[in-house]
Design a protein around this motif. Structure first.
Motif, short mmCIF file in Angstrom:
data_model
loop_
_atom_site.label_atom_id
_atom_site.label_comp_id
_atom_site.label_asym_id
_atom_site.label_seq_id
_atom_site.Cartn_x
_atom_site.Cartn_y
_atom_site.Cartn_z
N THR A 153 0.81 -1.22 0.00
CA THR A 153 0.00 0.00 0.00
C THR A 153 0.83 1.27 0.00
OG1 THR A 153 -0.14 0.12 2.42
CG2 THR A 153 -1.79 -1.22 1.28
N GLY A 154 2.12 1.12 0.28
CA GLY A 154 2.97 2.30 0.32
C GLY A 154 2.98 3.02 1.65
N VAL A 155 2.27 2.49 2.66
CA VAL A 155 2.31 3.10 4.00
C VAL A 155 3.70 2.87 4.58
CG1 VAL A 155 1.33 3.06 6.33
CG2 VAL A 155 -0.15 2.70 4.36
N ASN A 156 4.41 3.96 4.89
CA ASN A 156 5.79 3.87 5.32
C ASN A 156 5.94 2.98 6.55
OD1 ASN A 156 8.17 5.17 7.12
ND2 ASN A 156 8.63 5.38 4.94
N GLN A 157 6.93 2.09 6.50
CA GLN A 157 7.14 1.14 7.58
C GLN A 157 7.49 1.83 8.89
OE1 GLN A 157 10.58 -2.03 8.73
NE2 GLN A 157 9.91 -2.06 6.61
N ILE A 158 8.36 2.82 8.84
CA ILE A 158 8.73 3.56 10.05
C ILE A 158 7.51 4.26 10.63
CG2 ILE A 158 10.14 5.44 10.95
CD1 ILE A 158 12.24 4.76 8.86
N PHE A 159 6.69 4.85 9.76
CA PHE A 159 5.45 5.51 10.20
C PHE A 159 4.54 4.51 10.92
CE2 PHE A 159 0.95 6.20 9.18
CZ PHE A 159 0.72 7.44 9.77
N SER A 160 4.37 3.34 10.34
CA SER A 160 3.50 2.32 10.93
C SER A 160 3.98 1.91 12.31
CB SER A 160 3.42 1.09 10.02
OG SER A 160 2.85 1.39 8.79
N ILE A 161 5.27 1.61 12.43
CA ILE A 161 5.82 1.15 13.69
C ILE A 161 5.72 2.21 14.78
CG2 ILE A 161 7.97 0.46 14.84
CD1 ILE A 161 8.76 -0.96 12.25
N VAL A 162 6.13 3.43 14.44
CA VAL A 162 6.13 4.52 15.43
C VAL A 162 4.71 4.88 15.85
CG1 VAL A 162 6.69 6.94 15.82
CG2 VAL A 162 8.33 5.45 14.68
N ILE A 163 3.79 4.98 14.89
CA ILE A 163 2.41 5.35 15.21
C ILE A 163 1.75 4.31 16.11
CG2 ILE A 163 0.11 5.55 14.22
CD1 ILE A 163 1.64 8.10 14.07
N VAL A 164 1.87 3.05 15.73
CA VAL A 164 1.27 1.99 16.55
C VAL A 164 1.89 1.98 17.95
CG1 VAL A 164 1.06 -0.51 16.84
CG2 VAL A 164 0.59 0.53 14.62
N GLY A 165 3.21 2.05 18.01
CA GLY A 165 3.89 2.03 19.31
C GLY A 165 3.54 3.20 20.19
N VAL A 166 3.58 4.41 19.64
CA VAL A 166 3.33 5.61 20.43
C VAL A 166 1.87 5.70 20.88
CG1 VAL A 166 3.24 8.13 20.34
CG2 VAL A 166 5.24 6.93 19.44
N VAL A 167 0.94 5.50 19.94
CA VAL A 167 -0.48 5.59 20.29
C VAL A 167 -0.86 4.56 21.34
CG1 VAL A 167 -2.83 5.27 19.40
CG2 VAL A 167 -1.19 6.62 18.10
N CYS A 168 -0.41 3.34 21.13
CA CYS A 168 -0.73 2.26 22.06
C CYS A 168 -0.14 2.53 23.44
CB CYS A 168 -0.20 0.95 21.51
SG CYS A 168 -0.73 -0.48 22.42
N THR A 169 1.11 2.94 23.49
CA THR A 169 1.76 3.25 24.76
C THR A 169 1.06 4.39 25.47
OG1 THR A 169 3.89 2.53 23.86
CG2 THR A 169 3.94 3.90 25.85
N PHE A 170 0.61 5.38 24.71
CA PHE A 170 -0.03 6.55 25.31
C PHE A 170 -1.33 6.18 26.01
CE2 PHE A 170 -2.93 10.19 25.16
CZ PHE A 170 -2.15 11.17 25.74
N TYR A 171 -2.25 5.52 25.28
CA TYR A 171 -3.55 5.27 25.92
C TYR A 171 -3.47 4.15 26.96
CZ TYR A 171 -4.81 1.24 22.83
OH TYR A 171 -4.88 0.04 22.18
N ALA A 172 -2.53 3.21 26.79
CA ALA A 172 -2.38 2.15 27.80
C ALA A 172 -1.75 2.69 29.08
CB ALA A 172 -1.53 1.01 27.25
N THR A 173 -0.87 3.69 28.94
CA THR A 173 -0.18 4.24 30.11
C THR A 173 -1.07 5.20 30.90
OG1 THR A 173 1.97 4.05 29.02
CG2 THR A 173 1.83 5.56 30.88
N ILE A 174 -1.70 6.13 30.21
CA ILE A 174 -2.46 7.13 30.96
C ILE A 174 -3.87 6.67 31.32
CG2 ILE A 174 -1.18 8.99 29.82
CD1 ILE A 174 -3.79 9.64 28.32
N GLY A 175 -4.42 5.73 30.53
CA GLY A 175 -5.79 5.29 30.79
C GLY A 175 -5.89 3.99 31.55
#
Length: 604
Positions: A153-175
């Motif tokens: 699909t052309g979705v950048n690999q670095i973008f995918s890894i960072v977005i999934v990691g950061v978003v997941c860590t954020f809501y799992a940590t604060i919520g």
């Protein structure tokens, strides 16, 4: 390949990720605001059945599972579908035998049970095994779909890894756990949307589902008749039901990530209800994902994209199908990519929360108590703070491991088998503790270590025979011959020499969990008997008193616990004399060794 997702596709993906973040913020500032460790790690034991049921399914069905199961049916046929029967068989075992033991203890870490039953060394050995298993897996579960999406699909690999990691860590940590459970609901819905979008697109293009089924049947994809008892057969009724039961119980019975969710509801009946409601949800997604593989096969029946050279691996075929068929429908490809992202998010969030709980309860608290001069314990405020720091740490570790996963190549497939390789021995260890009263710590640890060594040897040993795919066609491809096609046929020829490979390396991966379970259970039982015979260890930890007469029956499965409780009830004997109080004497219950001797005598 250039990016093929449009602005609307990326907008849909952005909305999905923002909703996850907002849920985390809401549960950070709503209600009790995660003021206690129980509130943070176990959602205050106040969650309803529905979010927990969806979460149990979502954390089990990762992005790798969705991409892999569809390709399993595309490439090897439908024998894998039989595994759903093992879910039906195993659910009552987990709900009525294993879950009540954990629920009585009310602990944040399931491995605390092992300390109560055997000792801290056993708890530490099991906890370390679980931690290594999940740490290795969480990098793969982010990297593999990111690689597939980038290639197609052309979705950048670095973008995918960072977005999934950061978003997941954020809501799992604060919520905390509440945020994780609630986000899993809508993430589950998007996972269904991703799979059903594939089915519907193929349905529209084929004209009917019957046409898809007929094509699969004509080309040997429909097969439910393999009853072979040969353990080297990849998928049979025996591998899928017996091996599937061991894998299911290793995950839903004794895995920290899943049991932690079941402990987040109000009571045991609610936990059982969540497990039962998870069953149809899990089977529906599993069956639909299997059928999506047949849909994709119908579309590429005349020209396999791997043999054609359009993609490099089977995991990329499903995203390729989305690009080829959904590009004309605005936003539909974005929904599919969002579903794959959600499958990764739900799995990673469960891993982060479970690793935080295990690290806190099994490592930090005992270490603090040991190092403290007065033998003190952490305050609730301190444990809450450490829990959040650990969530951030494991989130960052996940991102780092995902980037490292690209350099370990052949270990990717090996990492996917690690649930059976580690989960089976852990299931055997817990089963030994819950069913065998004579088991002791040295025997249990010995059985666990032997089982782990054997499973890692069988699972990772080399060389291994290559897999044989069902026939693929290139008749409709724009080119007549490709290097990929030649490579495929050379592998088939190599597979014909199967007998030259070491037998244990040819055993189906579906047997790993079952084999690990059997070795850990029976090996631990035998070693416990040997240690007791040689007076190297004993089972005194199961007793409440120094005289070893009153057993802690809560450490055992309900049927055995009730039996032990009945045998330990003091007997009232009428003496018929007036010299004793009320003419009644209380007779102490017999010792466990007497009970065992009497039972063996009755059997004889």
């Amino acid at each position: 390949m250039e990016a093929t997702l449009g602005a609307w596709d990326y907008a849909i993906l952005a909305v999905v990720l923002i909703i996850s973040v907002l849920i985390g913020l809401y549960y950070r500032f709503a209600g009790k605001r995660q003021s206690t460790t129980t509130e943070y790690l176990l959602a205050g034991r106040s969650m309803g059945v529905t979010p927990v049921a969806f979460s149990l399914m979502a954390s089990f069905m990762s992005a790798i599972t969705i991409l892999g199961v569809s390709m399993e049916n595309y490439q090897f046929g439908t024998m894998f579908v039989i595994i759903n029967l093992s879910y039906v068989v195993s659910t009552p075992i987990a709900a009525y035998l294993i879950l009540p033991v954990f629920y009585r203890l009310k602990t944040a870490s399931v491995y605390e049970y092992l300390e109560l039953r055997f000792g801290y060394a056993t708890r530490l050995a099991a906890s370390v095994s679980f931690s290594l298993q999940m740490i290795l897996y969480m990098g793969i579960v982010v990297y593999a779909p990111a690689l597939a999406l980038e290639a197609v699909t052309g979705v950048n690999q670095i973008f995918s890894i960072v977005i999934v990691g950061v978003v997941c860590t954020f809501y799992a940590t604060i919520g905390g756990m509440k945020a994780v459970l609630v986000t899993d609901i809508y993430q589950s819905v998007l996972m269904f949307v991703a799979v059903f979008s594939v089915i519907i697109c193929a349905w529209v293009k084929a004209g009917s589902l019957g046409e898809i089924w007929r094509t699969a049947q004509e080309n040997g994809r429909i097969d439910f008749t393999n009853f072979s008892v040969d353990p080297t057969e990849r998928h049979t009724w025996f591998t899928q039901i017996l091996g599937g039961c061991a894998t299911y119980l290793a995950i839903y019975g004794v895995n920290q990530a899943q049991v932690q969710r079941l402990l987040a509801v109000r009571n045991l009946s609610s936990a059982r209800a969540a497990l039962w409601w998870c069953l149809p949800i899990l089977c529906l997604l599993s069956l639909s994902t299997c059928f999506s593989g047949l849909c994709i096969y119908w579309y590429y029946r005349h020209c396999d994209p791997v043999l054609e050279g359009r993609v490099n691996s089977r995991d990329q075929v499903m995203p390729l199908f989305v690009v080829d068929t959904m590009g004309e429908y605005t936003g539909l490809a974005g929904l599919f990519v969002s579903g794959i992202f959600c499958a990764s998010l739900s799995t990673i969030s469960s891993i982060i929360s479970s690793l935080a709980a295990v690290t806190l309860e099994d490592y930090l608290k005992p270490l603090y108590k040991c190092c403290s001069s007065r033998g003190g314990t952490l305050t609730d405020r301190q444990t809450l703070w450490y829990s959040k720091l650990l969530s951030v740490f494991y989130g960052l570790l996940c991102i780092g491991l995902a980037f490292m996963a690209g350099s370990i190549g052949g270990l990717l497939q090996a990492a996917l088998s690690i649930f059976g390789i580690v989960g089976g021995p852990l299931l055997g260890l817990f089963t030994l503790g819950m069913y065998v009263t004579s088991a002791n710590q040295k025997g249990a640890i010995g059985g666990l270590l032997i089982s782990l060594v054997l499973c890692f040897w069988i699972g990772f040993g080399q060389p291994r025979p290559p897999l044989v795919s069902l026939p693929m066609s290139t008749e409709g491809c724009p080119i007549d011959r490709t290097y990929a096609r030649d490579a495929f046929f050379s592998k088939v020829e190599e597979q014909q020499q199967d007998e030259h490979y070491f037998y244990l390396y040819r055993i189906s991966y579906m047997w790993y969990a079952a084999l690990g379970f059997l070795v850990a259970f029976f090996g631990g039982w035998l070693l416990s008997w040997l240690c007791a015979l040689l007076k190297w260890d004993d089972n005194r930890r199961i007793y409440q008193d120094a005289e070893c007469t009153m057993i802690k029956h809560d450490l055992f499965v309900p049927p055995l616990a009730k039996r032990l409780q009945r045998r330990q009830m003091p007997r009232l004997v009428v003496t018929g004399t007036s010299s004793e109080i009320g003419g009644i004497a209380v007779v102490a219950p017999p010792r466990l060794d007497q009970i065992e001797w009497e039972r063996q005598k009755d059997v004889a």
